[in-house]
Design an enzyme around this catalytic site. Sequence first.
Site, PDB file in Angstrom:
ATOM      1  N   GLY A  46       0.848  -1.188   0.000  1.00  0.00           N
ATOM      2  CA  GLY A  46       0.000   0.000   0.000  1.00  0.00           C
ATOM      3  C   GLY A  46       0.880   1.233   0.000  1.00  0.00           C
ATOM      4  O   GLY A  46       2.037   1.184   0.426  1.00  0.00           O
TER       5      GLY A  46
ATOM      6  N   GLN B 156       3.458   9.718   0.984  1.00  0.00           N
ATOM      7  CA  GLN B 156       4.685   8.923   1.018  1.00  0.00           C
ATOM      8  C   GLN B 156       5.554   9.156  -0.212  1.00  0.00           C
ATOM      9  O   GLN B 156       6.705   8.716  -0.236  1.00  0.00           O
ATOM     10  CB  GLN B 156       4.359   7.442   1.169  1.00  0.00           C
ATOM     11  CG  GLN B 156       3.841   7.078   2.554  1.00  0.00           C
ATOM     12  CD  GLN B 156       3.625   5.592   2.702  1.00  0.00           C
ATOM     13  OE1 GLN B 156       2.578   5.069   2.325  1.00  0.00           O
ATOM     14  NE2 GLN B 156       4.624   4.902   3.224  1.00  0.00           N
TER      15      GLN B 156
ATOM     16  N   CYS C  37       6.260  -0.327   7.601  1.00  0.00           N
ATOM     17  CA  CYS C  37       5.918   0.824   6.777  1.00  0.00           C
ATOM     18  C   CYS C  37       7.118   1.203   5.916  1.00  0.00           C
ATOM     19  O   CYS C  37       8.255   1.229   6.405  1.00  0.00           O
ATOM     20  CB  CYS C  37       5.531   2.007   7.671  1.00  0.00           C
ATOM     21  SG  CYS C  37       5.082   3.516   6.787  1.00  0.00           S
ATOM     22  N   LEU C  38       6.862   1.503   4.648  1.00  0.00           N
ATOM     23  CA  LEU C  38       7.932   1.951   3.767  1.00  0.00           C
ATOM     24  C   LEU C  38       8.574   3.236   4.268  1.00  0.00           C
ATOM     25  O   LEU C  38       9.740   3.512   3.967  1.00  0.00           O
ATOM     26  CB  LEU C  38       7.389   2.160   2.350  1.00  0.00           C
ATOM     27  CG  LEU C  38       6.850   0.924   1.642  1.00  0.00           C
ATOM     28  CD1 LEU C  38       6.256   1.317   0.285  1.00  0.00           C
ATOM     29  CD2 LEU C  38       7.931  -0.132   1.467  1.00  0.00           C
TER      30      LEU C  38
ATOM     31  N   HIS D 112      -3.981   1.536   7.797  1.00  0.00           N
ATOM     32  CA  HIS D 112      -2.622   2.085   7.792  1.00  0.00           C
ATOM     33  C   HIS D 112      -2.506   3.253   6.808  1.00  0.00           C
ATOM     34  O   HIS D 112      -1.984   4.326   7.154  1.00  0.00           O
ATOM     35  CB  HIS D 112      -1.656   0.956   7.405  1.00  0.00           C
ATOM     36  CG  HIS D 112      -0.223   1.339   7.336  1.00  0.00           C
ATOM     37  ND1 HIS D 112       0.720   0.920   8.251  1.00  0.00           N
ATOM     38  CD2 HIS D 112       0.470   2.091   6.433  1.00  0.00           C
ATOM     39  CE1 HIS D 112       1.905   1.400   7.924  1.00  0.00           C
ATOM     40  NE2 HIS D 112       1.779   2.120   6.817  1.00  0.00           N
ATOM     41  N   GLU D 113      -3.001   3.057   5.582  1.00  0.00           N
ATOM     42  CA  GLU D 113      -2.859   4.097   4.565  1.00  0.00           C
ATOM     43  C   GLU D 113      -3.742   5.303   4.867  1.00  0.00           C
ATOM     44  O   GLU D 113      -3.338   6.454   4.637  1.00  0.00           O
ATOM     45  CB  GLU D 113      -3.172   3.540   3.178  1.00  0.00           C
ATOM     46  CG  GLU D 113      -2.310   2.369   2.744  1.00  0.00           C
ATOM     47  CD  GLU D 113      -0.826   2.619   2.861  1.00  0.00           C
ATOM     48  OE1 GLU D 113      -0.396   3.788   2.782  1.00  0.00           O
ATOM     49  OE2 GLU D 113      -0.079   1.638   3.043  1.00  0.00           O
TER      50      GLU D 113
ATOM     51  N   HIS E  43      -2.016   7.431   7.322  1.00  0.00           N
ATOM     52  CA  HIS E  43      -0.996   8.274   6.684  1.00  0.00           C
ATOM     53  C   HIS E  43      -1.594   9.603   6.230  1.00  0.00           C
ATOM     54  O   HIS E  43      -0.985  10.668   6.413  1.00  0.00           O
ATOM     55  CB  HIS E  43      -0.421   7.567   5.447  1.00  0.00           C
ATOM     56  CG  HIS E  43       0.810   6.771   5.705  1.00  0.00           C
ATOM     57  ND1 HIS E  43       1.953   7.302   6.253  1.00  0.00           N
ATOM     58  CD2 HIS E  43       1.085   5.453   5.476  1.00  0.00           C
ATOM     59  CE1 HIS E  43       2.886   6.367   6.351  1.00  0.00           C
ATOM     60  NE2 HIS E  43       2.385   5.232   5.886  1.00  0.00           N
TER      61      HIS E  43
END
Length: 209
Positions: free
Chosen positions: A68, A73, A121-122, A163-164, A167
């Site tokens: 995702g 990001q 997480c990236l 999660h997204e 963000h």
Amino acid sequence: MPDIEIHYDIATGGDLDAHYARGESRPITVVGNPVLHEPCADVTDFGDDLARLVSDMFVSMRTARGVGLAANQIGVPLRVFVYLCPESYDRADDEVWHAGHVVNPVVEVTGGATGAHAEGCLSVPGAQAVLPRAAHVTVRGFDLAGNPVAVPGRDLLARCFQHETDHLGGRLYIDHLTPEARETALGEMSEPAYPVVTNPVAADGSTRP
């Protein structure tokens, strides 16, 4: 990533090959970059710029091997995320993966079950922490044309949606942790295997909160 069977969620999926052909990979922002720590703005223009952004997000997610990706990001403070994610945590070889995008998402919890699983997480490369999340949700929002959509998800896919969407509200998963667990996760960060944006350096010499 090996060949996988992809389910394009109704009205949000589209053709990944077309996104990959059209989009460009952008570097990932990491914890400490201001764009990650402020709420994103609602999308109001459902035009070509949004379509190009979503394509860039799919390509950037593929480069970083994520499931995702939120727009901030890659440094764009708009409320949109993309995903290519299975539902089960074991990611079985024969499992269908779900692909799509959601603009201006809102997550609705649709069941009482929760699951406490490791989350990464990236934007916090290399670190993971166990975090409880709702196991059944529906994410509501819009597609690229501005049509309303509602996409259900369970387990890992539900975690991805939460999660997204976090963000886009300026929160990372580590912000849900205790102060001690958050510091542990930050201390476990490692050199990412994908391009990242260099964070600005604060007056005290730090590059992350």
